[in-house]
Motif scaffolding. Sequence first.
Motif, short mmCIF file in Angstrom:
data_model
loop_
_atom_site.label_atom_id
_atom_site.label_comp_id
_atom_site.label_asym_id
_atom_site.label_seq_id
_atom_site.Cartn_x
_atom_site.Cartn_y
_atom_site.Cartn_z
N THR A 152 0.82 -1.21 0.00
CA THR A 152 0.00 0.00 0.00
C THR A 152 0.86 1.27 0.00
OG1 THR A 152 -0.22 -0.21 2.42
CG2 THR A 152 -2.02 -1.09 1.06
N LEU A 188 -7.64 -5.55 -1.62
CA LEU A 188 -7.84 -4.11 -1.79
C LEU A 188 -8.88 -3.79 -2.86
CD1 LEU A 188 -4.09 -3.01 -1.56
CD2 LEU A 188 -5.86 -2.67 0.19
N ASP A 191 -12.31 -4.61 -1.24
CA ASP A 191 -12.71 -3.57 -0.29
C ASP A 191 -12.97 -2.23 -0.96
OD1 ASP A 191 -12.45 -5.47 1.66
OD2 ASP A 191 -10.48 -4.78 2.36
N ILE A 193 -11.01 -0.25 -2.51
CA ILE A 193 -9.94 0.73 -2.32
C ILE A 193 -9.18 0.93 -3.63
CG2 ILE A 193 -7.77 1.20 -1.09
CD1 ILE A 193 -8.94 -0.41 1.27
N ASP A 206 -9.89 5.00 -3.07
CA ASP A 206 -9.98 5.61 -1.74
C ASP A 206 -8.58 5.74 -1.15
OD1 ASP A 206 -10.48 6.32 0.94
OD2 ASP A 206 -12.41 5.26 0.93
N GLN A 208 -7.48 7.61 1.28
CA GLN A 208 -7.39 7.67 2.74
C GLN A 208 -7.40 6.28 3.37
OE1 GLN A 208 -6.65 10.40 4.54
NE2 GLN A 208 -6.41 11.29 2.50
N LYS A 209 -8.25 5.41 2.86
CA LYS A 209 -8.27 4.04 3.37
C LYS A 209 -6.97 3.32 3.04
CE LYS A 209 -13.24 3.04 3.51
NZ LYS A 209 -14.31 2.17 2.95
N LYS A 211 -4.05 4.66 2.75
CA LYS A 211 -2.99 5.20 3.59
C LYS A 211 -3.01 4.62 4.99
CE LYS A 211 -0.86 9.72 4.46
NZ LYS A 211 -1.03 11.19 4.29
N LYS A 212 -4.19 4.24 5.47
CA LYS A 212 -4.31 3.71 6.82
C LYS A 212 -3.54 2.39 7.01
CE LYS A 212 -8.74 5.83 8.04
NZ LYS A 212 -10.16 5.57 8.36
N TYR A 213 -3.27 1.69 5.93
CA TYR A 213 -2.57 0.42 6.04
C TYR A 213 -1.10 0.58 6.42
CZ TYR A 213 -6.41 -2.36 4.16
OH TYR A 213 -7.62 -3.00 3.98
#
Length: 215
Positions: A152, A188, A191, A193, A206, A208-209, A211-213
């Motif tokens: 990611t 991914l 989901d 993303i 997405d 932002q999602k 980046k959270k990984y």
Amino acid sequence: MQTFENLTSFAPFNQLTEADALTLQEIATLKTFQAKEIILYEGDSTDSLYFLLDGAVKLYKVSRFENEIILGILESGLLTDFPLNDDCMSFATLECTKDSKIACFNTKTLLEITETHPKILALFFQSMQRKFKLFKEVIQRELVFDSTAKVTHTLFYQLELFNMRKKQENAALLNIQPETLSRILKKLHRDMILTTDAQGKIQILDAQKLKKYFK
């Protein structure tokens, strides 16, 4: 391997004054290496600094199980380090991934020149900082990130490069198995993303999602 003559046609040496550029030109040996050619093997002794002017060079180490551990691919800058003592060895194997032009500078002579040419010293210092950044990224990727974070992070910051490479190449650069990469990409996509366009290129739906990984 062939030689060529003009150092100042290449960044960052084209930013030097004419006098500084001439000083470096006089001590430089300029060489051309072909794709897949090895410049130095890990542990090779050398009395020169190698500076990539054009092309691309893969830096990797070999584990005790004979697996390549890729540190990164450089497209410009220092390939070897200034020695802390008289023992100067290549930290990694340097292999060209495309035809490359490289300037070689005798380390002892170069260090003598930097004592009276501060702009030359600054040029090499800045190049060393960029190489330190590469190793910082390697440490984070290999010691901090799990496989999903590796993938990611690369997608978030290097999507264009990721799409240019084959799956096996991306997996090798991330030091993971191709099957692991495929499994992560499928998740991914599931989901919502990521998506893949009609040309087979991955697109981020997405950010932002994603980046959270790795944050």
